[in-house]
Design an enzyme around this catalytic site. Structure first.
Site, PDB file in Angstrom:
ATOM      1  N   LYS A  25     -11.909  94.275  23.049  1.00 13.45           N
ATOM      2  CA  LYS A  25     -12.533  94.991  24.175  1.00 13.45           C
ATOM      3  C   LYS A  25     -13.984  94.535  24.279  1.00 13.45           C
ATOM      4  CE  LYS A  25     -15.032  98.502  24.849  1.00 13.45           C
ATOM      5  NZ  LYS A  25     -15.860  98.005  25.967  1.00 13.45           N
ATOM      6  N   GLU A  52     -20.380  96.520  12.177  1.00 17.72           N
ATOM      7  CA  GLU A  52     -21.611  95.714  12.254  1.00 17.72           C
ATOM      8  C   GLU A  52     -22.541  96.439  13.210  1.00 17.72           C
ATOM      9  OE1 GLU A  52     -22.309  93.294  10.410  1.00 17.72           O
ATOM     10  OE2 GLU A  52     -20.475  92.267   9.834  1.00 17.72           O
ATOM     11  N   CYS A  93     -29.301  91.862  16.719  1.00 21.59           N
ATOM     12  CA  CYS A  93     -29.274  92.841  15.622  1.00 21.59           C
ATOM     13  C   CYS A  93     -30.081  92.355  14.425  1.00 21.59           C
ATOM     14  CB  CYS A  93     -27.839  93.125  15.215  1.00 21.59           C
ATOM     15  SG  CYS A  93     -26.896  91.637  14.909  1.00 21.59           S
ATOM     16  N   GLU A 151     -34.724 101.013  16.585  1.00 23.99           N
ATOM     17  CA  GLU A 151     -34.309  99.681  17.016  1.00 23.99           C
ATOM     18  C   GLU A 151     -34.541  99.595  18.527  1.00 23.99           C
ATOM     19  OE1 GLU A 151     -30.089  98.730  17.335  1.00 23.99           O
ATOM     20  OE2 GLU A 151     -30.472  96.787  16.440  1.00 23.99           O
TER      21      GLU A 151
HETATM   22  P1  NAD Z   1     -22.809 100.219  21.935  1.00 21.89           P
HETATM   23  O1  NAD Z   1     -22.559 100.913  20.649  1.00 21.89           O
HETATM   24  O2  NAD Z   1     -23.295 101.005  23.081  1.00 21.89           O
HETATM   25  O3  NAD Z   1     -21.462  99.525  22.451  1.00 21.89           O
HETATM   26  C1  NAD Z   1     -20.770  98.590  21.674  1.00 21.89           C
HETATM   27  C2  NAD Z   1     -19.322  98.569  22.113  1.00 21.89           C
HETATM   28  O4  NAD Z   1     -18.733  99.827  21.800  1.00 21.89           O
HETATM   29  C3  NAD Z   1     -19.125  98.357  23.621  1.00 21.89           C
HETATM   30  O5  NAD Z   1     -18.011  97.529  23.822  1.00 21.89           O
HETATM   31  C4  NAD Z   1     -18.829  99.772  24.110  1.00 21.89           C
HETATM   32  O6  NAD Z   1     -18.046  99.805  25.273  1.00 21.89           O
HETATM   33  C5  NAD Z   1     -18.058 100.321  22.935  1.00 21.89           C
HETATM   34  N1  NAD Z   1     -18.011 101.796  22.855  1.00 21.89           N
HETATM   35  C6  NAD Z   1     -18.880 102.691  23.397  1.00 21.89           C
HETATM   36  N2  NAD Z   1     -18.472 103.953  23.121  1.00 21.89           N
HETATM   37  C7  NAD Z   1     -17.333 103.857  22.385  1.00 21.89           C
HETATM   38  C8  NAD Z   1     -16.470 104.797  21.786  1.00 21.89           C
HETATM   39  N3  NAD Z   1     -16.680 106.115  21.905  1.00 21.89           N
HETATM   40  N4  NAD Z   1     -15.409 104.347  21.074  1.00 21.89           N
HETATM   41  C9  NAD Z   1     -15.180 103.020  20.941  1.00 21.89           C
HETATM   42  N5  NAD Z   1     -15.972 102.072  21.497  1.00 21.89           N
HETATM   43  C10 NAD Z   1     -17.041 102.485  22.201  1.00 21.89           C
HETATM   44  O7  NAD Z   1     -23.757  99.004  21.583  1.00 21.89           O
HETATM   45  P2  NAD Z   1     -24.402  97.943  22.579  1.00 21.89           P
HETATM   46  O8  NAD Z   1     -25.508  98.613  23.301  1.00 21.89           O
HETATM   47  O9  NAD Z   1     -23.327  97.261  23.378  1.00 21.89           O
HETATM   48  O10 NAD Z   1     -24.969  96.855  21.562  1.00 21.89           O
HETATM   49  C11 NAD Z   1     -26.210  96.957  20.980  1.00 21.89           C
HETATM   50  C12 NAD Z   1     -26.074  97.410  19.538  1.00 21.89           C
HETATM   51  O11 NAD Z   1     -25.200  96.553  18.830  1.00 21.89           O
HETATM   52  C13 NAD Z   1     -27.383  97.342  18.800  1.00 21.89           C
HETATM   53  O12 NAD Z   1     -27.561  98.506  18.018  1.00 21.89           O
HETATM   54  C14 NAD Z   1     -27.218  96.135  17.894  1.00 21.89           C
HETATM   55  O13 NAD Z   1     -28.017  96.143  16.756  1.00 21.89           O
HETATM   56  C15 NAD Z   1     -25.781  96.199  17.581  1.00 21.89           C
HETATM   57  N6  NAD Z   1     -25.304  94.883  17.135  1.00 21.89           N
HETATM   58  C16 NAD Z   1     -25.006  94.693  15.812  1.00 21.89           C
HETATM   59  C17 NAD Z   1     -24.586  93.454  15.358  1.00 21.89           C
HETATM   60  C18 NAD Z   1     -24.252  93.212  13.915  1.00 21.89           C
HETATM   61  O14 NAD Z   1     -23.585  92.229  13.634  1.00 21.89           O
HETATM   62  N7  NAD Z   1     -24.679  94.056  13.003  1.00 21.89           N
HETATM   63  C19 NAD Z   1     -24.470  92.406  16.260  1.00 21.89           C
HETATM   64  C20 NAD Z   1     -24.783  92.633  17.596  1.00 21.89           C
HETATM   65  C21 NAD Z   1     -25.186  93.878  18.026  1.00 21.89           C
END
Ligand code: NAD
Length: 455
Positions: A154, A229, A263, A355
Site C-alpha cells: 500500500k 521503520e 528519516c 521530527e
Molecule cells: P504516516 O505514518 O502518516 O504514513 C505512512 C503510511 O501509513 C502511509 O501509507 C499511510 O497511508 C499509512 N497509514 C496511515 N494511517 C494508517 C493506519 N491507521 N493503519 C495503517 N496504515 C496507515 O507517515 P508519512 O507521513 O507518510 O511518512 C513520514 C514518516 O515516515 C516520518 O516520521 C519518517 O521518519 C518516517 N519514515 C521512516 C523511515 C525508516 O526507515 N525508519 C523511512 C521513511 C520514512
C-alpha cells in the site's frame, strides 16, 4: 472506491487521479495472493532467483521512466530519482541471490537427524510512506519474494505512481500478477485491513511513530509479525579535532537531502563549544550554496516539499520570532518551496525535540564527549547519526554509546542494500536490508527424523 487527485509539488499542477481501494478489494487481493504464494513457494529456488533477476532487468530498462515519474509525483531532483530507480534494481539483484542460499541448519542431536527449514510466512503486507516511495517498497518486496512470500504493497496516498509502475514491471518481467500487488488506498482503509486480515501474516510498516504504534497494537490481536521503520531526530556530532571544513561542507547534505524529508536526516547538529563560531562561519556559505529549484534540472540539489499540508507543518517550526541563524534560498510562486533553514534554539525547544521532516536544522553547542553523548541520546528516537572526529578511539567510544541503529564516522552514509538498517527505541523494531533480510520473512521450522537402531 474513491479517486484522489495527485499534484506535482513543484508546480501544483494536477498530474492524474488514482482510485482508492476499499476493504473488500483488499480481501480479494489477499485471497489471490495466497494462491499465488503457494505456486511461487513450490517453484524451485533457481526459478525464483530467475524471476527476481528478470524483475531487476525490467526495472533497469525503465530507470528513466521511473525517475521521471518520481520527479513529477514527489518533486525529487532528477539525479536523486535516477539513483532511487537504480537502487531498486540493485536491491532486487542482491536478493535474487537469496533463494538458492536460504539453507537451514543441520544440528547434531542424539538418535536422529535434526534439520531446520526457513518456511515463507505466506502473504506479507507492506505499508510505505511518501518520502522515498521506490526504495522503501523494494526493501520489503525483494527479500520477501526471495523467501517465497507473496507481497501486497500500500503506497502512501500522495505518491503511489512509481510503486504502481513497479507492480506492472513485475508482471512484464513474467511474475504471476497476483504475487506482487500494489493496492492504492488510505491508511485507515487499506493499511488497517493489512493489520486486521488474518491472511496477511506480517506487516512491514514504514512511517510515523504515531501510526507505527497503532499498527503494532493492532497486530498484537493476531500475534502478527511486524517490522516497524519509524521516525528519527538524528545527531551530527562535530568534535573539535575533526576536519572542520569537510564537516561543515557536508552538513547540509546530511540534513537537506530530499528537502529534509528523510528519516535519517541529521537534523540536530551538535558542535563542540570551542569550534562553534568557526563551524558556523563555515556552515553559512555551504547552506546558502544549496541549489533549490526545478527538480527536473540536473543542477538542482533540493526540490520542493511533497504537499501543501506538509509545507504548512514544516513552516510552523519557523515562526517570525524563530532563532534563525541563516537560510538558503528557494523559488517563490507556485510549488511547495521551503528554503534550507538553520536555527540556534535552546536545548528544550520543540524544533530540537520534534521530527520536523523538512529542511530545518538546529545547531547546539556541547562541552565535552559526555555532554555530546547525553545530548545525542536525549530523544525518544534512535535511527541514525554521524560522528566527526579524527580520534579513532573517540569515534568508537561515541558510536558504542549512542542509542541508534545506523551511525557513520566522518560521513553521512546510512543506507546500503547489503548492510542492515533500522532503529533503536521509538525509531522502530526489526531490521531491513543486509544479508539477513530474507530470514525476517520466514519462520524457522525444526524437524527431527529418528534413526532406528540397526537390526
Ligand atoms: P504516516 O505514518 O502518516 O504514513 C505512512 C503510511 O501509513 C502511509 O501509507 C499511510 O497511508 C499509512 N497509514 C496511515 N494511517 C494508517 C493506519 N491507521 N493503519 C495503517 N496504515 C496507515 O507517515 P508519512 O507521513 O507518510 O511518512 C513520514 C514518516 O515516515 C516520518 O516520521 C519518517 O521518519 C518516517 N519514515 C521512516 C523511515 C525508516 O526507515 N525508519 C523511512 C521513511 C520514512
Amino acid at each position: 472506491m474513491s479517486a484522489v487527485q495527485l499534484v506535482n509539488p513543484a508546480t501544483e499542477d494536477v498530474l492524474r487521479s488514482v482510485e482508492h481501494l476499499d476493504a473488500a478489494a483488499v480481501d480479494d487481493a489477499v485471497a489471490r495472493a495466497a494462491a499465488a504464494q503457494r505456486r511461487w513457494a513450490r517453484a524451485s529456488p533457481a526459478q525464483r532467483a530467475a524471476g527476481l533477476r528478470a524483475f531487476a532487468a525490467a526495472v533497469n530498462a525503465h530507470t528513466d521512466e521511473l525517475a521521471a515519474l518520481e520527479v513529477a509525483n514527489s518533486g525529487h531532483p532528477i539525479a536523486s530519482a535516477e539513483w532511487e530507480a537504480g537502487h531498486v534494481r540493485d536491491v532486487l539483484t542482491f536478493y535474487a541471490g537469496s533463494p538458492e542460499r536460504l539453507s537451514g541448519k543441520q544440528i547434531p542431536v542424539a538418535d536422529g537427524l535434526d534439520v531446520t527449514f526457513n518456511e515463507p510466512l505466506g502473504v506479507v503486507g507492506v505499508i510505505t510512506p511518501w518520502n522515498f516511495p521506490m526504495p522503501i517498497a523494494s526493501w520489503s518486496i525483494a527479500p520477501a519474494l526471495a523467501a517465497g512470500n507473496a507481497v501486497l504493497v500500500k503506497p502512501a496516498e500522495w505518491t503511489p505512481l512509481t510503486t504502481l509502475r513497479l507492480g506492472e514491471l513485475a508482471v512484464e518481467a513474467g511474475l504471476d500478477p497476483d504475487l506482487l500487488q500494489v493496492l492504492p488506498g488510505t491508511g485507515p482503509v487499506v493499511g488497517e485491513r493489512f493489520v486486521t486480515h488474518p491472511g496477511v501474516r506480517k506487516v512491514v510498516f514504514t512511517g510515523s511513530t504515531a501510526v507505527g504504534k497503532k499498527v503494532m497494537a493492532g497486530a498484537a490481536a493476531q500475534v502478527k509479525r511486524v517490522t516497524l521503520e519509524l521516525g528519527g531526530k538524528s545527531a551530527n556530532i562535530i568534535f573539535a579535532d575533526c576536519d572542520l571544513e569537510r564537516a561543515a561542507a557536508t552538513a547540509p547534505n546530511g540534513v537537506f537531502d530530499n528537502a529534509g524529508q528523510d528519516c535519517c536526516a541529521r537534523s540536530r547538529i551538535l558542535v563542540q563549544r570551542n569550534v562553534y563560531e568557526r563551524f558556523m562561519e563555515l556552515l553559512e556559505p555551504a547552506v546558502k550554496a544549496v541549489a533549490v529549484g526545478d527538480p527536473a534540472s540536473r543542477d538542482t540539489e533540493m526540490g520542493p516539499l511533497v504537499s501543501a499540508a506538509h509545507h504548512d507543518k514544516v513552516a510552523s517550526y519557523v515562526p517570525d520570532d524563530a532563532p534563525v541563524a541563516f537560510r538558503g534560498t528557494a523559488p517563490t510562486g507556485r510549488g511547495f518551496w521551503f528554503p534550507p533553514t538553520v536555527l540556534t534554539p535552546q536545548r528544550t525547544d520543540r524544533s530540537v525535540t520534534d521530527e520536523i521532516f523538512g529542511p530545518v536544522v538546529t545547531v547546539l553547542a556541547f562541552d565535552d564527549e559526555h555532554d555530546a553523548i547525553t545530548l545525542a541520546n536525549d530523544t525518544t528516537y534512535g535511527l541514525s547519526g554521524s560522528i566527526w572526529t579524527d580520534d579513532l578511539s573517540r569515534a568508537l567510544r561515541v558510536c558504542r554509546a549512542i542509542e541508534s541503529g545506523n551511525l557513520s564516522v566522518n560521513s553521512h552514509s546510512s543506507v546500503r542494500f547489503n548492510t542492515p538498517f533500522g532503529g533503536f527505541k521509538q525509531s522502530g523494531l526489526g531490521r531491513e536490508l543486509g544479508p539477513d533480510a530474507p530470514l525476517h520473512f520466514t519462520e524457522t521450522k525444526n524437524v527431527f527424523i529418528a534413526i532406528r537402531e540397526e537390526g
